[in-house]
Design a protein around this motif. Sequence first.
Motif, mmCIF file in Angstrom:
data_model
loop_
_atom_site.group_PDB
_atom_site.id
_atom_site.type_symbol
_atom_site.label_atom_id
_atom_site.label_comp_id
_atom_site.label_asym_id
_atom_site.label_seq_id
_atom_site.Cartn_x
_atom_site.Cartn_y
_atom_site.Cartn_z
ATOM 1 N N ILE A 206 0.841 -1.206 0.000
ATOM 2 C CA ILE A 206 0.000 0.000 0.000
ATOM 3 C C ILE A 206 0.874 1.252 0.000
ATOM 4 C CG2 ILE A 206 -1.695 1.306 1.325
ATOM 5 C CD1 ILE A 206 -2.770 -1.415 2.349
ATOM 6 N N LEU A 207 1.918 1.252 0.831
ATOM 7 C CA LEU A 207 2.828 2.398 0.885
ATOM 8 C C LEU A 207 3.479 2.639 -0.469
ATOM 9 C CD1 LEU A 207 4.450 4.581 2.378
ATOM 10 C CD2 LEU A 207 6.071 2.800 3.069
ATOM 11 N N PHE A 208 3.911 1.571 -1.116
ATOM 12 C CA PHE A 208 4.538 1.708 -2.429
ATOM 13 C C PHE A 208 3.581 2.341 -3.428
ATOM 14 C CE2 PHE A 208 5.321 0.104 -6.718
ATOM 15 C CZ PHE A 208 6.643 0.475 -6.904
ATOM 16 N N GLY A 209 2.353 1.838 -3.494
ATOM 17 C CA GLY A 209 1.387 2.345 -4.465
ATOM 18 C C GLY A 209 1.013 3.791 -4.230
ATOM 19 N N VAL A 210 0.713 4.132 -2.985
ATOM 20 C CA VAL A 210 0.303 5.503 -2.651
ATOM 21 C C VAL A 210 1.449 6.486 -2.878
ATOM 22 C CG1 VAL A 210 -0.429 7.032 -0.781
ATOM 23 C CG2 VAL A 210 -1.466 4.762 -1.021
ATOM 24 N N ALA A 211 2.648 6.136 -2.401
ATOM 25 C CA ALA A 211 3.795 7.045 -2.520
ATOM 26 C C ALA A 211 4.195 7.244 -3.977
ATOM 27 C CB ALA A 211 4.976 6.500 -1.714
ATOM 28 N N LEU A 212 4.158 6.169 -4.776
ATOM 29 C CA LEU A 212 4.557 6.284 -6.179
ATOM 30 C C LEU A 212 3.592 7.183 -6.953
ATOM 31 C CD1 LEU A 212 6.657 5.282 -8.266
ATOM 32 C CD2 LEU A 212 5.052 3.445 -8.841
ATOM 33 N N GLY B 223 12.591 5.822 -10.223
ATOM 34 C CA GLY B 223 12.924 4.683 -9.365
ATOM 35 C C GLY B 223 11.860 3.606 -9.412
ATOM 36 N N GLY B 224 10.597 4.011 -9.521
ATOM 37 C CA GLY B 224 9.503 3.049 -9.644
ATOM 38 C C GLY B 224 9.609 2.247 -10.923
ATOM 39 N N ILE B 225 10.026 2.905 -12.005
ATOM 40 C CA ILE B 225 10.217 2.206 -13.280
ATOM 41 C C ILE B 225 11.372 1.213 -13.169
ATOM 42 C CG2 ILE B 225 10.825 2.508 -15.716
ATOM 43 C CD1 ILE B 225 9.497 5.300 -15.532
ATOM 44 N N ALA B 226 12.446 1.619 -12.473
ATOM 45 C CA ALA B 226 13.582 0.720 -12.253
ATOM 46 C C ALA B 226 13.143 -0.505 -11.449
ATOM 47 C CB ALA B 226 14.699 1.467 -11.526
#
Length: 512
Positions: A237-243, A256-259
């Motif tokens: 959840i943290l990853f999705g919301v922050a990205l 960084g998310g693409i990497a």
Amino acid sequence: MYKRLNNGILYLFYFLFILTLFFALTSPNLILGDNRITGAGTTYFTTIVLLIIGTMGVCLIVFTTFRKWLKKIFIDKGLLTSIVSLVLVVLWQLLFVFLVHPAIGFDVSAIHQALVDQSNTTIRSYFSQNYNNLPLLLVQHQLALVFKTTSWLFFDLITLFLVDLAAIFNIFTIWIIDRKKILIAIYLQVFWLAVFPMIIVPYTDTWVLPLVAGYLLGYCMLFHSKRSVLFKMTGAILFGVALVAAYFLKPSAIIGGIAILLIELLQLFGIGKDTRNSRNENLLLVLLMFLSLGGSYYYVSRTIKGQQYIKVDQSREIPAIHFISMGVSGNGGYNPKDALEMAKIQTKQGRIDYSKEVLWERLQKKGFGGYLWFLVQKQQSNTADGTFAWVKEGNFIAGETKPLSDGVARQLEQFIYLYGTRLGDFRFIAQIWWCCLLLLIAWGWQERSRFVQMLRLAIIGSFVYLLIFEGGRSRYLIQFLPYFLTLAAMVGSTTWKNWKLTYQWLSGKLTN
């Protein structure tokens, strides 16, 4: 195949990174005394700092007792020392912000003005063209409503909080990956925060930092933790919301998310060893992550489109091709002529056509070889300056650029104001920090874990993005600092071993 891809990432990373390191080490910020290039030379302050460092270095080499004492303080009792250091640097930041909080110019001033006068036609025009800055305005507007203030001091304190939150996220990321490296992670954050005056610039560069550090932390909780499923779900959840939040606040911050996506796709399709426990469990977590991404995107997008705070005309938005075209002009940075044309041309297609035409003309004029050399020079402009282009932006500090305060505030202003007497000292010290960080990363080439390679890939993407789009100054690197700081912490122990081996080899050579 996995080995080839790993090597490819490493070779491309070091090709670009060595350029950055070379340009940083040869930066005019490191000139002692009078500086005809930057116009701001160092003073006795830098001399004293260098004398202290030099004396400590000699004592470290010569006196065994001193060496053992430092080891006891900073390593054996390192956790306590590092935490105390972190608290002290936060107190230093608070002192700095409370004493020095000037009005900031360039884009920041437009956002701040919109907080008090959103009906101004010039401000409306600015946000119509720079639609990407609207999310930041809406966030700051909500904060202003809640706390009932629009003062520069208030938003500087918020910026301080967000930057420090990013540092905390960076530390927790290393804690999850490898607890043995937590000390160097904390020390790195301390040194960074101590020489980072951008906490008084409430703009997307700094406000996006906890989001970038946040999705790195979420990724580690999800894919690099052996804790409970609930812990991993929180990470998803943290990853999705922050990205998603990072994308809306500063689109380039999702590199960084693409990497991460590329590295994990290789893992998902069986290229490399799968070290995770349950593929079904992973699919469930990935599904939750994508639901978090989709839900966050829908909510934020709908909120921005439905906002009633300021009237904007999205058809006036500057197209992405404009920033690519601008990135080929001059030193690859801001071009006022291009910006003026974007304001003049009324149709979206007209702005796109103009930008394409100018881009093609500039590329033809440079030629293939000329363009390659231009990219090398642009890499220097993009990444060499350890101050992150402090006071190099047009109208960086609004109003008076000479220190006018009294007492301690005036002394601090001398380091950061354009006409401060110690600006050269700040640039020198910040450049030393930047060079040390880059050297720490450069010497850790043996580290090739999946997480480390992901960080290298993220930095490659950051470099390439700034080479293609508008750059020309290192302020745009700020958004990518969590990649650098986390990578430095990951390879720091390996670098230290390599430094020791190099020192022993050189000592043997000199002895013989």
